[in-house]
Design an enzyme around this catalytic site. Structure first.
Site, mmCIF file in Angstrom:
data_model
loop_
_atom_site.group_PDB
_atom_site.id
_atom_site.type_symbol
_atom_site.label_atom_id
_atom_site.label_comp_id
_atom_site.label_asym_id
_atom_site.label_seq_id
_atom_site.Cartn_x
_atom_site.Cartn_y
_atom_site.Cartn_z
ATOM 1 N N HIS A 82 13.229 66.361 86.910
ATOM 2 C CA HIS A 82 14.089 67.490 87.280
ATOM 3 C C HIS A 82 13.546 68.195 88.517
ATOM 4 C CE1 HIS A 82 16.992 68.450 83.803
ATOM 5 N NE2 HIS A 82 16.617 67.204 83.663
ATOM 6 N N GLY B 52 26.365 67.454 76.560
ATOM 7 C CA GLY B 52 25.438 66.645 75.796
ATOM 8 C C GLY B 52 24.252 66.213 76.643
#
Lengths: 174, 174, 174
Positions: free
Chosen positions: C56, C16
């Protein structure tokens, strides 16, 4: 008396809505010697929530000391009695309350971990997994989902036991 | 002839949308001797649903006896032929139909369990896990999610085998 | 030097939002000898997405060769250097981009699989599980969910290793 299945220091019980998280966590704690401390983060904003809280409360037997902590969760965890097993239900509502109160969720998470380490007894944390659906439309829901997910990762990295509940049954993640 | 992998009395196959639940459940049943009974709970309200139903139906080989049961699922389960393996696909649509028809979902669930116990052959129940996303905005969706989750817990507690499907692959929960 | 934990040819990391998929996948690749190839499918449409991409990127150490491939993913996978471990993050954004560009998602998935087979090194594919919430209101979200789910099933059937991430921890599915 030593219980048959002593709890590890920190247990994280994750799962979806109506996956049996609370019931399983309660059973884990009630397998220990009483008294048990129940720290509730729920705030009843409406009658639907009131009904849910009442249903949870009615299910719990004698032997539970109940404490409300919509925001000051670390303080509620260390409030004793010393050595009593502690159940926190649930972290997702706590995260909601923290966001609405404009608190720093990551810092609050560290304070919670410190409190869990400071108490002598075992702690069981219950939380909703909310990140497995379609990306929510609104930015607040996305922020909530991100904060909850990050908190779960942080707590899971420190927990001794992590369970993922499916239909009332625990799957062991750690 | 005894099949290589006899099914236990009651199997619950849970999973998300497009997780391969139906396909896996069909394969479990088709590994038994035919005929097989397929109990479909879907009601086509629109063309999108019609297309899904047609796709599922086209995938199934000869040997299946198909029965529609949007509401009267226990009756469809016990309708025979005696001893034939039964696949129910899916419980989430049944719960939706029950709610729309203002039936008691918990009582219906008990009737379904009784029907599963009453038939001599194995039963495989397929259902969608819907509780792992953000809390839905509307009260009806929340009620559906709660009813489905409670039904899953009740059935899982009685099932001999519970599977959680991820990307077409079964994870054993029980 | 042979790494301590050589990666299998094809790994699929599902989970998720904020389940620690990217971090875990990066750790798997960084346990191999550098250089590593990072294929990013994200397109920044807004500042929220820009912030996620930057976060990221900032996390990744030296040794990564980064390549953007919002649509032409198979081409980016085979672009070399030959034998370098490849991380694709993430397939859900790729599916979104394919749908918006009116490409055939199933055909693109086959081309991706062919590219993964064609390169000599290991490939790790990261994707979001999005099918475990309530059925989305709008048809585009449902189509996205279906396409993503079908792609996951297809890739998982060919993968050597499939992981389902929960709170930063991998559960082995295959």
């Amino acid at each position: 008396m030593t219980p048959a299945n002593p709890l590890p220091k920190l247990t994280l019980v994750l799962g979806g809505a109506r996956s049996g998280k609370s019931r399983h966590a309660e059973a884990l704690v009630e397998a220990q010697a009483a008294p048990w401390v129940y720290v509730a983060t729920a705030q009843a904003f409406d009658t639907e929530m009131e009904a849910r809280i009442a249903e949870h409360r009615a299910r719990r037997p004698e032997g539970w000391i109940t404490r409300d902590a919509p925001l000051e969760l670390p303080e509620a965890v260390i409030a004793g009695p010393a050595g009593a097993p502690i159940l926190v239900d649930c972290l997702t509502l706590w995260v909601t309350n923290l966001i609405l109160a404009q608190r720093d969720v990551a810092a609050a998470g560290e304070a919670l971990l410190a409190a869990c380490r400071a108490v002598p007894g075992p702690v069981v944390l219950v939380s909703n997994e909310v990140g497995l659906g379609i990306v929510p439309d609104n930015a607040l829901a996305r922020r909530f989902r991100d904060e909850a997910g990050r908190l779960h990762q942080r707590l899971a990295s420190e927990a001794d036991s992590v369970l993922f509940m499916v239909a009332g049954l625990p799957m062991r993640v750690k």
